[in-house]
Design an enzyme around this catalytic site. Structure first.
Site, PDB file in Angstrom:
ATOM      1  N   LYS A 141       0.881  -1.182   0.000  1.00  0.00           N
ATOM      2  CA  LYS A 141       0.000   0.000   0.000  1.00  0.00           C
ATOM      3  C   LYS A 141       0.912   1.222   0.000  1.00  0.00           C
ATOM      4  O   LYS A 141       1.388   1.660   1.044  1.00  0.00           O
ATOM      5  CB  LYS A 141      -0.887  -0.025   1.252  1.00  0.00           C
ATOM      6  CG  LYS A 141      -2.222   0.695   1.098  1.00  0.00           C
ATOM      7  CD  LYS A 141      -2.135   2.145   0.715  1.00  0.00           C
ATOM      8  CE  LYS A 141      -1.853   3.049   1.897  1.00  0.00           C
ATOM      9  NZ  LYS A 141      -1.704   4.482   1.469  1.00  0.00           N
TER      10      LYS A 141
ATOM     11  N   GLU B 101       8.993  16.966  14.204  1.00  0.00           N
ATOM     12  CA  GLU B 101       9.407  16.805  12.819  1.00  0.00           C
ATOM     13  C   GLU B 101       8.681  17.843  11.970  1.00  0.00           C
ATOM     14  O   GLU B 101       7.466  17.769  11.821  1.00  0.00           O
ATOM     15  CB  GLU B 101       8.953  15.414  12.351  1.00  0.00           C
ATOM     16  CG  GLU B 101      10.024  14.551  11.860  1.00  0.00           C
ATOM     17  CD  GLU B 101       9.489  13.257  11.259  1.00  0.00           C
ATOM     18  OE1 GLU B 101       8.304  12.901  11.422  1.00  0.00           O
ATOM     19  OE2 GLU B 101      10.284  12.593  10.597  1.00  0.00           O
TER      20      GLU B 101
ATOM     21  N   CYS C 163      13.351  11.472   6.832  1.00  0.00           N
ATOM     22  CA  CYS C 163      13.362  10.969   8.215  1.00  0.00           C
ATOM     23  C   CYS C 163      14.738  11.152   8.815  1.00  0.00           C
ATOM     24  O   CYS C 163      14.876  11.297  10.022  1.00  0.00           O
ATOM     25  CB  CYS C 163      12.976   9.505   8.228  1.00  0.00           C
ATOM     26  SG  CYS C 163      14.082   8.494   7.227  1.00  0.00           S
TER      27      CYS C 163
ATOM     28  N   GLU D 257       9.602   1.679  10.721  1.00  0.00           N
ATOM     29  CA  GLU D 257      10.606   2.731  10.456  1.00  0.00           C
ATOM     30  C   GLU D 257       9.867   4.051  10.549  1.00  0.00           C
ATOM     31  O   GLU D 257       9.078   4.387   9.662  1.00  0.00           O
ATOM     32  CB  GLU D 257      11.188   2.562   9.047  1.00  0.00           C
ATOM     33  CG  GLU D 257      12.014   1.316   8.837  1.00  0.00           C
ATOM     34  CD  GLU D 257      13.386   1.408   9.479  1.00  0.00           C
ATOM     35  OE1 GLU D 257      13.794   2.519   9.865  1.00  0.00           O
ATOM     36  OE2 GLU D 257      14.028   0.359   9.611  1.00  0.00           O
TER      37      GLU D 257
HETATM   38  P1  NAD Z   1       2.136   8.697   7.223  1.00  0.00           P
HETATM   39  O1  NAD Z   1       2.293   7.949   8.496  1.00  0.00           O
HETATM   40  O2  NAD Z   1       1.145   9.782   7.155  1.00  0.00           O
HETATM   41  O3  NAD Z   1       1.746   7.691   6.044  1.00  0.00           O
HETATM   42  C1  NAD Z   1       2.535   6.563   5.740  1.00  0.00           C
HETATM   43  C2  NAD Z   1       1.663   5.528   5.084  1.00  0.00           C
HETATM   44  O4  NAD Z   1       0.703   5.054   6.027  1.00  0.00           O
HETATM   45  C3  NAD Z   1       0.880   6.029   3.888  1.00  0.00           C
HETATM   46  O5  NAD Z   1       0.855   5.020   2.910  1.00  0.00           O
HETATM   47  C4  NAD Z   1      -0.499   6.270   4.475  1.00  0.00           C
HETATM   48  O6  NAD Z   1      -1.551   6.212   3.534  1.00  0.00           O
HETATM   49  C5  NAD Z   1      -0.597   5.122   5.455  1.00  0.00           C
HETATM   50  N1  NAD Z   1      -1.562   5.306   6.552  1.00  0.00           N
HETATM   51  C6  NAD Z   1      -2.031   6.464   7.063  1.00  0.00           C
HETATM   52  N2  NAD Z   1      -2.865   6.188   8.102  1.00  0.00           N
HETATM   53  C7  NAD Z   1      -2.901   4.843   8.233  1.00  0.00           C
HETATM   54  C8  NAD Z   1      -3.550   3.952   9.143  1.00  0.00           C
HETATM   55  N3  NAD Z   1      -4.339   4.387  10.112  1.00  0.00           N
HETATM   56  N4  NAD Z   1      -3.324   2.621   9.011  1.00  0.00           N
HETATM   57  C9  NAD Z   1      -2.507   2.156   8.038  1.00  0.00           C
HETATM   58  N5  NAD Z   1      -1.878   2.949   7.147  1.00  0.00           N
HETATM   59  C10 NAD Z   1      -2.067   4.280   7.249  1.00  0.00           C
HETATM   60  O7  NAD Z   1       3.595   9.195   6.830  1.00  0.00           O
HETATM   61  P2  NAD Z   1       4.018  10.075   5.563  1.00  0.00           P
HETATM   62  O8  NAD Z   1       3.559  11.473   5.792  1.00  0.00           O
HETATM   63  O9  NAD Z   1       3.621   9.378   4.313  1.00  0.00           O
HETATM   64  O10 NAD Z   1       5.614   9.993   5.639  1.00  0.00           O
HETATM   65  C11 NAD Z   1       6.380  10.845   6.384  1.00  0.00           C
HETATM   66  C12 NAD Z   1       6.796  10.168   7.686  1.00  0.00           C
HETATM   67  O11 NAD Z   1       7.533   8.987   7.413  1.00  0.00           O
HETATM   68  C13 NAD Z   1       7.719  11.030   8.509  1.00  0.00           C
HETATM   69  O12 NAD Z   1       7.345  10.939   9.862  1.00  0.00           O
HETATM   70  C14 NAD Z   1       9.083  10.397   8.286  1.00  0.00           C
HETATM   71  O13 NAD Z   1      10.016  10.623   9.292  1.00  0.00           O
HETATM   72  C15 NAD Z   1       8.720   8.960   8.188  1.00  0.00           C
HETATM   73  N6  NAD Z   1       9.780   8.223   7.513  1.00  0.00           N
HETATM   74  C16 NAD Z   1      10.565   7.349   8.214  1.00  0.00           C
HETATM   75  C17 NAD Z   1      11.621   6.683   7.592  1.00  0.00           C
HETATM   76  C18 NAD Z   1      12.501   5.707   8.325  1.00  0.00           C
HETATM   77  O14 NAD Z   1      13.196   4.950   7.668  1.00  0.00           O
HETATM   78  N7  NAD Z   1      12.491   5.679   9.643  1.00  0.00           N
HETATM   79  C19 NAD Z   1      11.858   6.906   6.230  1.00  0.00           C
HETATM   80  C20 NAD Z   1      11.057   7.809   5.555  1.00  0.00           C
HETATM   81  C21 NAD Z   1      10.015   8.452   6.192  1.00  0.00           C
END
Ligand code: NAD
Length: 499
Positions: free
Chosen positions: A192, A402, A300, A266
């Site tokens: 997804k 963040e 991140c 992550e």
């Molecule tokens: P997000 O948590 O909003 O979304 C991530 C994914 O989760 C998307 O596909 C979204 O549609 C899905 N999602 C949203 N709500 C959900 C739910 N209730 N249940 C299941 N899936 C759901 O994050 P984002 O805005 O897409 O990405 C940015 C974040 O990701 C930042 O916090 C960043 O630090 C983190 N990030 C971490 C790493 C790492 O390796 N640690 C790498 C890249 C990004």
């Protein structure tokens, strides 16, 4: 779209992606619409307008995808390892061949620069071949018999159906760290991708099908958080592999806990980035610049929480402010541009809200601090100026949360002890780093900093060999290297009685 970027650049082709495309789900090897016909629009953040229409998967579509992955599991699991490796190597070659196209799709989706997305896409091809080859090294252990009449050994086997949920900020590379180790050892997968960046994942999967990944082994359900939730809560998913925000990670961990699904998370980060007075300040300032602006700050592993020793604080903040103000902002397809737009309208709103907060709280602005404007494309696109605030208290929201935009916050310290205390005083623990020439400090601080990655006299390097992941609220588990293969297996102990 700027025509000059359509064809050749450094001999890499970045073919034009026509806007107005329609993109469907991938289930059981077939492109299918959502059962209820629902769709959503993808927005190009540079043009600030819709450029694609994508199927929005509901719970029934997720159900079909999980069923397809389950049905394909036995066949893929018992496929000889060498054959799985061959298929993944063919896929790696196709990704490398189409790297320009995949990079350009990602630029349309998230506005990151073409250089960054192209490098990342070559990393995706690299990850595919790395895990294709590494899978042959998967092994259990044998033990000297704990009793004379028994033998004992362990073996590793695939977990089953993996649910991979990914973010928008580096859509293919962050998926690659899950997808290739998972498939290489015989799992099947339902992906997804983020609703901001669904098309690149669909195209990557299409290349997988072309490489010979059997029907059902690889499925993609596109949609927003509700689609992700349906996948996270699905009883047919044996492991959840998630990259995204800490808040969503918590929801996914709770969904997994209901049925004891395996979970790798992550999550977010806000890396402390320390400068000591003995550092090479030229290198340190460039490192801080990368920490703040790489990926337009939507990373991140951003190193935007700057802790600078009081002896060099004024010099470093002044020089950094100057460098930030010189960066070229604009069309992410232009290889000379350092700062592209933010990825989405909600992301722009979020970053601007932090700039408002900084103004309300009276933090000292060194440079930036506004939505970028002044040309037709800047006025239209989702741009923010590279920004630096100084003298920020470590407990201010700006220093703790963040922001996910090109915004750095600086504070000073007077001793190593204070630097470590400030650095660790945050819920996150993904990355940290420091600049020094003192070898004692190198060893002391690399142990004392509470983060999954520590960079010394560098920032943001990575490789497939080393683990990547977070402590504290930055996640559970590690990606990269042999860890990642093992993370997609169950280890089983086998006992044989000798009679
Ligand atoms: P997000 O948590 O909003 O979304 C991530 C994914 O989760 C998307 O596909 C979204 O549609 C899905 N999602 C949203 N709500 C959900 C739910 N209730 N249940 C299941 N899936 C759901 O994050 P984002 O805005 O897409 O990405 C940015 C974040 O990701 C930042 O916090 C960043 O630090 C983190 N990030 C971490 C790493 C790492 O390796 N640690 C790498 C890249 C990004």
């Amino acid at each position: 779209m700027s025509a000059q970027h359509n064809t050749e650049s450094n001999e890499v082709r970045f073919p034009e992606i026509p806007s107005g495309g329609r993109y469907e789900l991938l289930i059981g090897g077939k492109r299918v619409p959502a059962q209820d016909g629902a769709t959503f629009a993808c927005v190009d953040p540079y043009e600030n307008r819709d450029w694609g229409v994508v199927s929005s998967a509901g719970a029934e579509d997720v159900d079909r995808a999980v069923a397809a992955a389950r049905a394909a599991f036995d066949g893929w699991r018992w496929t000889p390892q060498a054959q799985r490796t061959q298929i993944l190597l063919r896929w790696a070659a196709l990704i490398a061949e189409h790297a320009g196209e995949l990079a350009r799709i990602q630029v349309h989706e998230n506005g990151k620069t073409i250089t960054e997305m192209h490098t990342a896409t070559l990393g995706v091809a690299g990850a595919a071949s790395f895990y294709a080859n590494l899978a042959a090294n998967l092994h259990g252990e044998t033990f000297e018999s704990p009793a004379p009449d028994h033998r004992g050994w362990s073996m590793r086997e695939p977990i089953g159906v993996i649910g991979a949920i990914t973010p928008w900020n580096n859509p293919l590379l962050l998926l690659a760290w899950k997808l290739f180790p998972a498939l290489a050892v015989g799992n099947t997968i339902v992906i997804k991708p983020s609703e901001v960046t669904p098309v690149s994942t669909l195209r990557l999967a299409e290349l997988g099908v072309q490489a010979g990944v059997p029907d059902g082994v690889l499925n993609v359900v596109t949609g927003a958080g509700v689609t992700g939730r349906a996948l996270a809560e699905h009883p047919g998913v044996d492991k959840l592999a998630f990259t995204g925000s800490t808040a969503t990670g918590r929801a996914i961990a709770l969904a997994g806990a209901q049925r004891f699904a395996r979970v790798t998370l992550e999550l977010g980060g806000k890396g402390p980035h320390l400068v000591f007075p003995d550092a090479d300040l030229d290198l340190a300032v460039e490192g801080l610049l990368t920490g703040i602006t790489a990926g337009t700050g939507q990373a991140c592993n951003a190193g935007s929480r700057l802790l600078i020793h009081e002896q060099v604080y004024d010099t470093v903040t002044e020089r950094l402010g100057k460098r930030l103000s010189e960066l070229r902002i604009g069309d992410p397809l232009d290889p000379e541009v350092a700062i592209g737009p933010l990825a989405s309208r909600p992301q722009l709103t979020k970053v601007l809200s932090y700039l408002d907060l900084a103004r309300d709280e009276g933090h000292r602005l060194v440079t930036g601090g506004r939505r970028a404007a002044g040309s037709e494309s800047l006025d239209r696109g989702l741009f923010v100026e590279p920004t630096l605030y100084a003298d920020v208290d470590n407990h201010a929201r700006l220093a703790q949360e963040e922001i996910f935009g090109p915004v750095g916050v600086a504070m000073s310290f007077s001793s190593d002890e204070e630097a470590v205390r400030l650095a660790n005083d945050i819920p996150y623990g993904l990355t940290s780093g420091f600049w020094t020439k003192d070898v004692d400090r190198v060893h002391r601080l690399s142990s004392q900093l509470r983060s999954g990655v520590v960079w010394i006299n560098t920032w943001r390097v990575g490789s497939f060999q080393l683990p990547f992941g977070g402590m504290k609220a930055s996640g559970i588990g590690r990606e990269g290297g042999l860890h990642a293969l093992n993370a997609y297996t169950e280890e089983k102990a086998v006992w044989l009685g000798l009679h």
